[in-house]
Every structure is written in C-alpha cells, then in structure tokens.
Motif scaffolding. Sequence first.
Motif, PDB file in Angstrom:
ATOM      1  N   SER A  51      83.838  20.043  93.108  1.00 63.10           N
ATOM      2  CA  SER A  51      82.439  20.008  92.690  1.00 63.10           C
ATOM      3  C   SER A  51      81.500  19.945  93.890  1.00 63.10           C
ATOM      4  N   ALA A  52      81.881  19.197  94.925  1.00 55.84           N
ATOM      5  CA  ALA A  52      81.052  19.079  96.124  1.00 55.84           C
ATOM      6  C   ALA A  52      80.861  20.436  96.792  1.00 55.84           C
ATOM      7  N   VAL A  53      81.940  21.215  96.871  1.00 57.74           N
ATOM      8  CA  VAL A  53      81.853  22.547  97.471  1.00 57.74           C
ATOM      9  C   VAL A  53      80.973  23.461  96.614  1.00 57.74           C
ATOM     10  N   GLY A  54      81.154  23.395  95.296  1.00 57.77           N
ATOM     11  CA  GLY A  54      80.351  24.227  94.404  1.00 57.77           C
ATOM     12  C   GLY A  54      78.876  23.905  94.487  1.00 57.77           C
ATOM     13  N   ILE A  55      78.544  22.618  94.459  1.00 56.96           N
ATOM     14  CA  ILE A  55      77.139  22.191  94.520  1.00 56.96           C
ATOM     15  C   ILE A  55      76.552  22.462  95.906  1.00 56.96           C
ATOM     16  N   GLY A  56      77.345  22.242  96.950  1.00 56.34           N
ATOM     17  CA  GLY A  56      76.868  22.493  98.309  1.00 56.34           C
ATOM     18  C   GLY A  56      76.577  23.957  98.569  1.00 56.34           C
ATOM     19  N   ASN A  57      77.312  24.840  97.894  1.00 54.09           N
ATOM     20  CA  ASN A  57      77.086  26.276  98.058  1.00 54.09           C
ATOM     21  C   ASN A  57      75.897  26.780  97.251  1.00 54.09           C
ATOM     22  N   ALA A  58      75.551  26.076  96.177  1.00 51.48           N
ATOM     23  CA  ALA A  58      74.511  26.561  95.252  1.00 51.48           C
ATOM     24  C   ALA A  58      73.157  26.803  95.934  1.00 51.48           C
ATOM     25  N   PRO A  59      72.611  25.860  96.734  1.00 54.44           N
ATOM     26  CA  PRO A  59      71.317  26.129  97.384  1.00 54.44           C
ATOM     27  C   PRO A  59      71.393  27.269  98.395  1.00 54.44           C
ATOM     28  N   VAL A  60      72.515  27.376  99.099  1.00 50.91           N
ATOM     29  CA  VAL A  60      72.694  28.465 100.058  1.00 50.91           C
ATOM     30  C   VAL A  60      72.682  29.801  99.329  1.00 50.91           C
ATOM     31  N   MET A 259      70.552  31.592  88.238  1.00 48.34           N
ATOM     32  CA  MET A 259      71.939  31.109  88.332  1.00 48.34           C
ATOM     33  C   MET A 259      71.987  29.639  88.721  1.00 48.34           C
ATOM     34  N   LEU A 260      71.047  29.219  89.573  1.00 47.92           N
ATOM     35  CA  LEU A 260      70.994  27.812  89.957  1.00 47.92           C
ATOM     36  C   LEU A 260      70.679  26.942  88.743  1.00 47.92           C
ATOM     37  N   ILE A 261      69.705  27.379  87.934  1.00 47.20           N
ATOM     38  CA  ILE A 261      69.381  26.648  86.700  1.00 47.20           C
ATOM     39  C   ILE A 261      70.585  26.637  85.758  1.00 47.20           C
ATOM     40  N   PHE A 262      71.235  27.799  85.654  1.00 44.51           N
ATOM     41  CA  PHE A 262      72.436  27.927  84.830  1.00 44.51           C
ATOM     42  C   PHE A 262      73.519  26.958  85.311  1.00 44.51           C
ATOM     43  N   GLU A 263      73.726  26.914  86.641  1.00 42.20           N
ATOM     44  CA  GLU A 263      74.724  26.007  87.224  1.00 42.20           C
ATOM     45  C   GLU A 263      74.363  24.548  86.948  1.00 42.20           C
ATOM     46  N   MET A 264      73.082  24.218  87.070  1.00 45.22           N
ATOM     47  CA  MET A 264      72.640  22.841  86.824  1.00 45.22           C
ATOM     48  C   MET A 264      72.919  22.433  85.386  1.00 45.22           C
ATOM     49  N   MET A 265      72.748  23.376  84.456  1.00 47.68           N
ATOM     50  CA  MET A 265      73.061  23.085  83.054  1.00 47.68           C
ATOM     51  C   MET A 265      74.549  22.800  82.875  1.00 47.68           C
ATOM     52  N   VAL A 266      75.374  23.586  83.575  1.00 49.19           N
ATOM     53  CA  VAL A 266      76.823  23.391  83.485  1.00 49.19           C
ATOM     54  C   VAL A 266      77.229  22.105  84.192  1.00 49.19           C
ATOM     55  N   ILE A 267      76.614  21.836  85.354  1.00 51.04           N
ATOM     56  CA  ILE A 267      76.922  20.604  86.094  1.00 51.04           C
ATOM     57  C   ILE A 267      76.658  19.375  85.235  1.00 51.04           C
ATOM     58  N   ALA A 268      75.588  19.443  84.422  1.00 50.43           N
ATOM     59  CA  ALA A 268      75.233  18.317  83.564  1.00 50.43           C
ATOM     60  C   ALA A 268      76.294  18.020  82.505  1.00 50.43           C
ATOM     61  N   LEU A 269      77.222  18.962  82.288  1.00 48.32           N
ATOM     62  CA  LEU A 269      78.325  18.724  81.351  1.00 48.32           C
ATOM     63  C   LEU A 269      79.371  17.775  81.923  1.00 48.32           C
ATOM     64  N   GLY A 270      79.311  17.545  83.247  1.00 46.36           N
ATOM     65  CA  GLY A 270      80.254  16.621  83.881  1.00 46.36           C
ATOM     66  C   GLY A 270      81.192  17.323  84.847  1.00 46.36           C
ATOM     67  N   THR A 271      81.885  16.534  85.672  1.00 41.77           N
ATOM     68  CA  THR A 271      82.750  17.065  86.717  1.00 41.77           C
ATOM     69  C   THR A 271      83.886  17.916  86.165  1.00 41.77           C
ATOM     70  N   MET A 272      84.503  17.490  85.076  1.00 41.36           N
ATOM     71  CA  MET A 272      85.644  18.221  84.524  1.00 41.36           C
ATOM     72  C   MET A 272      85.224  19.619  84.063  1.00 41.36           C
ATOM     73  N   ALA A 273      84.114  19.689  83.333  1.00 33.86           N
ATOM     74  CA  ALA A 273      83.634  20.983  82.841  1.00 33.86           C
ATOM     75  C   ALA A 273      83.203  21.876  83.998  1.00 33.86           C
ATOM     76  N   ILE A 403      68.957  31.999  80.309  1.00 31.79           N
ATOM     77  CA  ILE A 403      68.528  30.604  80.388  1.00 31.79           C
ATOM     78  C   ILE A 403      68.187  30.019  79.010  1.00 31.79           C
ATOM     79  N   PRO A 404      67.337  30.689  78.209  1.00 36.63           N
ATOM     80  CA  PRO A 404      67.032  30.126  76.886  1.00 36.63           C
ATOM     81  C   PRO A 404      68.269  29.986  75.995  1.00 36.63           C
ATOM     82  N   LEU A 405      69.137  31.001  75.999  1.00 38.09           N
ATOM     83  CA  LEU A 405      70.325  30.934  75.152  1.00 38.09           C
ATOM     84  C   LEU A 405      71.312  29.863  75.632  1.00 38.09           C
ATOM     85  N   THR A 406      71.403  29.674  76.953  1.00 36.60           N
ATOM     86  CA  THR A 406      72.283  28.624  77.474  1.00 36.60           C
ATOM     87  C   THR A 406      71.791  27.249  77.024  1.00 36.60           C
TER      88      THR A 406
END
Length: 449
Positions: A51-60, A259-273, A403-406
């Motif tokens: 998760s750290a690698v995924g989140i760290g790459n997102a802003p880049v 995609m960043l907003i999309f990722e943030m929505m998925v991140i909010a589901l928790g580390t496992m998801a 974004i709206p459908l997600t």
Amino acid sequence: MNLIKEWKKNRKIFSAIMTIALPAIADLFAQTLLGFFDMLMVGRLGPEAISAVGIGNAPVNTVIPIFFAISIGTTALVSRAYGSNNKKEGKNALAQSLILSLPISLGITLLLFIFRKETLTLVGRANDINLVMTDQFYTATLIGLPFLCFNVVFFAAYRSISKANIPMIANILSIFSNIVFNYLFIFIFNWGVMGAGIATTISRAMITFIFIYLTFFTRNFWVSIPLKKLKIFDKKMSFRILKVGIPAAIEQGVFRIGMLIFEMMVIALGTMAYTAHKIALTAESFSYNMGFGFAVAGTALVGQQLGKGSPKGAHDDAIATTTLSIFAMSVFGFLFFLLPGTIIGMFTSDPQIKEMATIALRLVSICQPFQAVSMVLSGCLRGAGDTRAVLGITTIGMFIIRIPLTYLFLYKMNTGLAGAWIVMTIDLGFRSIACYRVFKKGKWSYVTV
C-alpha cells in the motif's frame, strides 16, 4: 476484423507497425516484469508495504501528464519532420523539448517535496495506512522525477523515427540494475520500501545518461544533435510543441486527477481491498502494455504519414494497428477470464485478497478489445495533433462516468472492490466508442502542428 485477411492485404503496413510496436511492447513488458519483481520483493514486507508503494506512486503519476504534454508535442513534430525528411526541424523539436523539460521538471519536483506530507495525508486517507513508510518511498522516488521527464521525451523522439528498439534496450539495462539494487537495498541493507524507491531513481537516471550520450555524443541517429549546433531556445518551436502538448497535458491531467480520486475511493475501502486492487492492476498491466505498444506505433506512423502528405496512408496505418491490438489484447482477456486465480496466486496467498483480486481481473477481461480500440485510436489522434478531441473524450469518461458511478457503486450500493472494476469496464467501453466515432469523421487528418 479478420486478422489473416488484413495481414495479406497490408503486409507492408503491418511490418512497419511491428518494427515500432514489438520493441515498444518488449520494453513495456520488461517494465511490467520490473513491476512484477518489485511487487514480489515489496510484498515480502507485508500488505502495508504494498500500500505504501501504491500511495507513494499516486502523486507522482498525477504530475506525469505535464511531462506527457512535452512528449506528445515532440512526437507530433518529430514524426512529421521524419516523414518529410526535414532533419533540421526534427532535431530542433527534440532539443527544444528537452530544454522545456529542465525548468518544468525541477519546479514540479520542488513543489511536491515541499508539500509532501500534506499530499500523502490527503491521498492515504484509510486509518490503517502507514504514512511514515509511504513518505520514505515517496521521497526516494521524487528525487528521480526530473530523470523521468527527460526519459519520456527521449522515448517519444526515438519512437517517432521508428527506433523503438533504442528505448527498449536502455530500459532493459536499467531494469536489470533495478532488480539488483532492489534486492541490495531492501534485503541486504534493510532499507525496506525506501530502498525500493532509491532503486527506482537510480534506474531512471541510468536511462537518462544513456540517451544523453546517444543524442549529444554520437552521430548514429536521425535526431542526434551536435552540442555546438544546439540552439539554446527557439520560441517558435517551443510554442508549436506546447500548442499540441497543452491539450494533451490537460487531457492526461484530467485522467490522472480522476484516477487519483478513483484510487482514493478504493484506498478508503481499507488496506486489504487496496492491496487486491494493486495486485489486479499489476496482472492486468501485461495486456495494457501490449495495447500501449501498438498505440506508440499508431502515434508515430500516423505522424509520419501526415508528414509525407498522405492522409490515406495515415488512415490505413491506424486501422491496421488497431486490428493487431484488438487481437493481442483479446488473447490476454481470454487468459484473464479463464485463469484469474492462477495469475493472482503468483502475487499473494492470502485468501481474502486473492478472492477480491480474482473477481477484479475477471471483470476487466471483458473489456480488453474495447480498451485496445480506445488506446490505439487515442494514440493515432495524438500523432495527428488532434489532442483536443482526446481531451473531450477523457473528460467525459472520467468525470461524467467513472467518478460518479464509482461513488454510487462503492458508497451507495456497497459493492466493494468489484464495483470499482465494473465502473472501470463501463468507462473503457464508452471511450472506445467515442474514439472510433471521432476517428471515423476524419477531421484529425487536417490538423496543422
């Protein structure tokens, strides 16, 4: 489309496509393998590290569109100059692209470094995200951002002159070193995810230095530039690059922010998801990179044909490239649908993560032919300089559909990770139809750059 019939009819076109596409695909496949080994190595540190690698790459990934703007301008101008054999213009286009890259990349790197804590706090919203670990990876990767910018431009220029084998060779060399440094920094020095970030930065720097040598210290290539003939700044050429590139930057910015907003929505589901999400994306990237390789070929060939003054040739090259991409990505889609558990099992043995990732991969298998059409025709439109049309399609797809459908699927219908991937499939289907309609109208063949 009948692939055998198209092959017999357009053998020369297919040969030209594969000259660019195969090295680009091999290059991207090698990068995917790097991501695969990165995931395997980082994965041994646990779900928090992934998760750290995924989140760290997102802003880049969000700022890459700015580099993409320069590279698309480079592609449109260098490929047309190559098609008309105007070496002076082609060399100048590459030179001005690199000159523009320097202040832009350094400025972005500085801003991201200054506001790194605020950025990572915003992206990593889930309570179980390890922000200290994420910051370590992010900072180490951020140092190499200027190298990434230069590499994007160099890759665009060499692919525009049908020398996609050069980026491929440079990338393969850096990938082997990245794997070695990953192992050394992660497991020998025990630097964890920070070691993975340092290894990535070193590999990007290696590519930059290889291209600096080939471009400025040899005369072996069509775009080689003797340092004594380097024009420090050409206002007119820079404007032409940005005229094509800015809409492409906005388009990619819209996509990346979405995609960043999309990722943030998925991140909010928790580390496992989120871990399952990243694993499924890594597996799906094998097919994605195949399509991207054909898109690279379509972009370069359409630009070259328009440089020769042949809109019909550009049209034929685009159709042939799309045909090959549909076939190749459909094969991957078939494998994703039949063997998702086997593929995901290479990344994790956790039953919960494996179940979620397997469902995601099977869902995205359905839209692989549509993704092929969207990727290649978008590339062809960019090669023609019609970046405004691609901007409109991406904006609608991301902010009217995805974004709206997600939000609806995740937070109102509570579908979990599967809902996010269903929406992704819907978005890709829309883009393929929209790109085809724009391409069929033919206005792209009259765009001036």
